[in-house]
Design an enzyme around this catalytic site. Structure first.
Site, PDB file in Angstrom:
ATOM      1  N   ASP A 163      -1.683   8.953   4.031  1.00  0.00           N
ATOM      2  CA  ASP A 163      -0.798   9.250   5.075  1.00  0.00           C
ATOM      3  C   ASP A 163       0.065   7.799   5.062  1.00  0.00           C
ATOM      4  O   ASP A 163      -0.213   6.604   4.525  1.00  0.00           O
ATOM      5  CB  ASP A 163      -0.966   9.306   6.285  1.00  0.00           C
ATOM      6  CG  ASP A 163      -2.033   8.164   7.036  1.00  0.00           C
ATOM      7  OD1 ASP A 163      -2.771   7.482   6.222  1.00  0.00           O
ATOM      8  OD2 ASP A 163      -1.729   7.733   8.052  1.00  0.00           O
ATOM      9  N   GLU A 164       1.448   7.726   5.578  1.00  0.00           N
ATOM     10  CA  GLU A 164       2.092   6.517   5.810  1.00  0.00           C
ATOM     11  C   GLU A 164       2.332   5.947   4.829  1.00  0.00           C
ATOM     12  O   GLU A 164       2.153   4.549   5.217  1.00  0.00           O
ATOM     13  CB  GLU A 164       1.852   6.123   7.351  1.00  0.00           C
ATOM     14  CG  GLU A 164       1.684   6.897   8.361  1.00  0.00           C
ATOM     15  CD  GLU A 164       1.264   6.023   9.570  1.00  0.00           C
ATOM     16  OE1 GLU A 164       1.963   6.528  10.655  1.00  0.00           O
ATOM     17  OE2 GLU A 164       0.304   5.430   9.809  1.00  0.00           O
ATOM     18  N   VAL A 165       2.707   6.071   3.590  1.00  0.00           N
ATOM     19  CA  VAL A 165       3.104   4.966   2.654  1.00  0.00           C
ATOM     20  C   VAL A 165       4.386   4.641   2.640  1.00  0.00           C
ATOM     21  O   VAL A 165       5.381   5.275   2.896  1.00  0.00           O
ATOM     22  CB  VAL A 165       2.792   5.701   1.150  1.00  0.00           C
ATOM     23  CG1 VAL A 165       2.971   4.524  -0.003  1.00  0.00           C
ATOM     24  CG2 VAL A 165       1.124   6.240   1.155  1.00  0.00           C
TER      25      VAL A 165
ATOM     26  N   HIS B  25      -2.091   1.540   3.979  1.00  0.00           N
ATOM     27  CA  HIS B  25      -3.226   1.166   5.105  1.00  0.00           C
ATOM     28  C   HIS B  25      -4.006   0.161   4.271  1.00  0.00           C
ATOM     29  O   HIS B  25      -5.134   0.370   4.576  1.00  0.00           O
ATOM     30  CB  HIS B  25      -3.604   2.178   5.718  1.00  0.00           C
ATOM     31  CG  HIS B  25      -2.631   2.747   6.853  1.00  0.00           C
ATOM     32  ND1 HIS B  25      -2.538   2.395   7.736  1.00  0.00           N
ATOM     33  CD2 HIS B  25      -2.099   4.138   6.262  1.00  0.00           C
ATOM     34  CE1 HIS B  25      -1.718   3.172   8.429  1.00  0.00           C
ATOM     35  NE2 HIS B  25      -1.329   4.260   7.695  1.00  0.00           N
TER      36      HIS B  25
END
Length: 529
Positions: free
Chosen positions: A322-324, A262
């Protein structure tokens, strides 16, 4: 158990005797009667109790008194006051506020006490709290107890309340990266959070689309990473204003700077920070997550988070995690070589953990605590014992309940957001679904359940900006506010609907464009501030 059941039945009986009252969230103990007292707006005042630690000059309460006087009586006129005065009925013209411990110049914290008692009877109109933060919650309840008759007379009924929050962390997340939210919109949101007894503003400041935070140390981040460096940024003064505005309402500001994923908006302002992606043996010209293999990355993070630790005074920072997306790391030959050297094999979760661990060590050096999204725990990063894990994955209740069980079993404190993503909307009364979530509905010991310190409503910004933020948030977020404040037995949907409908109308009267819960109308539509 029988005693508890009887106690709750008494609460419902008391509520039915108070048709004009829209208390939200519902107090832990309330006893009320039909006996009522007139309130004369022209004469009414808030006063400190003699000998109180909070004396005039306490900014938190002085400003709260001004706010609530306006919120309660903003539609009163001299003619109504005069007519009320001729009725010769019992009157209440003063609320005496007694605060046991000082705290006027302090910031709220996770450990802040918010208990209060409120007594309105023939002898007194009295608010007692251990802290100014509890006094703020009591003032909100007091404002909701006051009602207005058809002829314009203000009344309050004889009432005893003993109240306290069920959870110490009751948060709301706003995303100001995907769509920039004007400062005024954030301040307005803080007002309505206080009406609902929320006490944490989780500010998701930056993300892939834009970097609106104006950094002192790295000004190029917002100059090159924001939508518009002149109009769509938050200056140092803006941030200070948000923090102070929140403090005066008993709300903590917890900023989130999510890495290593992100972070696309960071790249232009800090060359070399992001990982170059490859197409075959050549760079593709695109970039992925933060580059975890360079010393310069950690030098940047050390300087940047030193600034953040100074600008934002709360003990906790939210560090994301998160969400790498691993595909860019996988494509980069330098990253592959680093992985081989470290013995990580093809397990890119180990590389993510390597980065997160170094970042957490940096934050710890600054005397800060940290919150992280659940992937950091799932990927077995070594965490300090005071780390707070934030459960967000929008899967099934069974899935996030199991996550709560595992995290608390490992000894960590936890926040729940998974069922409370308010950016998701459906046709109809979708507040009921979020209202009925029970944060402690998982297998675990009492010690484990004590590690659930609360939760957060989340408003992500892909399809939300200043034009639709307010009606999408309110009163839906109020359903989560009550779940985090009130007794766990307060789950009757009919009882909640009646109160939330009235509370929504009170929000409308206060100038909040809260969406309706169903067919009908609010008389307050014509009495807005």
């Amino acid at each position: 158990m029988a005693g508890s059941t009887i106690w709750f039945s008494l609460l419902l009986a008391a509520a039915s005797a108070r048709p004009a009252t829209a208390l939200w969230p519902w107090p832990h103990y309330i006893q009320s009667s039909d006996q009522r007292y007139a309130i004369l707006p022209k004469n009414f005042d808030f006063q400190y109790h003699d000998g109180s630690a909070a004396q005039p000059g306490c900014s938190v309460l002085d400003q709260a008194f001004q706010r609530y006087r306006h919120l309660i009586f903003n539609t009163a006129s001299d003619s109504l006051t005069a007519r009320t005065g001729k009725q010769h009925m019992a009157e209440k013209n003063t609320l005496i506020v007694f605060v046991v411990t000082p705290g006027c110049n302090q910031l709220p914290s996770l450990e802040s006490v918010e208990n209060y008692t409120l007594t309105i009877n023939d002898e007194q109109c009295f608010l007692l709290s251990e802290t100014v933060w509890g006094a703020l919650r009591g003032l909100e309840t007091f404002s909701q107890l006051i009602w207005r008759s058809a002829d314009g007379t203000f009344f309050i009924n004889k009432t005893d309340i003993v109240d306290f929050p069920r959870f110490p962390h009751r948060g709301l997340l706003l995303d100001s990266s995907r769509h920039y939210l004007p400062l005024s919109s954030i301040l307005d949101t803080l007002d309505v959070m206080a009406y609902n007894k929320f006490n944490v503003f989780h500010w998701h400041l930056v993300d892939d689309p834009s970097f609106p935070y104006e950094s002192i140390s790295f000004p190029e981040l917002s100059r090159k990473g924001s939508y518009n460096p002149a109009t769509h940024i938050y200056t140092v003064q803006d941030v200070k204003e948000v923090i102070e505005y929140a403090r005066l309402r008993g709300i903590r500001v917890v900023p989130e700077f999510d890495t290593p994923g992100h972070t696309l908006s960071w790249g232009a302002g800090v060359p070399g920070l992001l990982t170059p992606c490859y197409s075959g043996s050549e760079p593709s010209g695109t970039f992925g997550p933060v580059n975890p293999i360079l010393n310069s990355t950690y030098e940047f993070m050390s300087t940047f988070f030193l600034e953040i630790s100074t600008v934002f005074p709360d003990f906790y920072l939210h560090l994301g995690g998160d969400e790498v997306d691993f595909s860019c790391w996988k494509s980069n030959p330098d990253v592959q070589a680093f992985m081989k050297k470290k013995g990580f094999g093809e397990d890119f979760k180990q590389l993510e953990s390597f980065y997160i661990q170094k970042l957490l060590n940096i934050i710890s050096l600054y005397g800060k605590g940290y919150m992280v999204w659940q992937e950091v725990f799932d990927n077995k990063v070594k965490l300090q014992s005071d780390t707070i894990i934030h459960v967000w994955r929008e899967e099934t209740p069974e899935t996030y309940s199991k996550e709560l069980e595992l995290i608390t079993q490992a000894g960590f404190r936890v926040l729940l957001s998974a069922p409370w993503y308010l950016n998701r909307i459906t046709y109809g009364p979708d507040w009921k679904e979020v209202y009925l979530v029970e944060p402690l509905a998982f297998d675990g010991s009492p010690e484990q359940k004590a590690r659930v310190i609360g939760g957060e409503a989340c408003m992500w910004g892909e399809y939300v900006d200043n034009t639709n933020l307010v009606p999408r948030l309110w009163p839906r977020a109020g359903a989560i506010a009550e779940r985090l404040w009130s007794n766990h037995r307060v789950t009757d949907l009919e009882f909640a609907f009646k109160r939330l409908t009235k509370f929504r109308c009170e929000l409308v009267r206060r100038g909040v464009q809260a969406q309706p819960l169903g067919v009908g109308y609010c008389e307050q539509e014509f009495e807005q501030t």
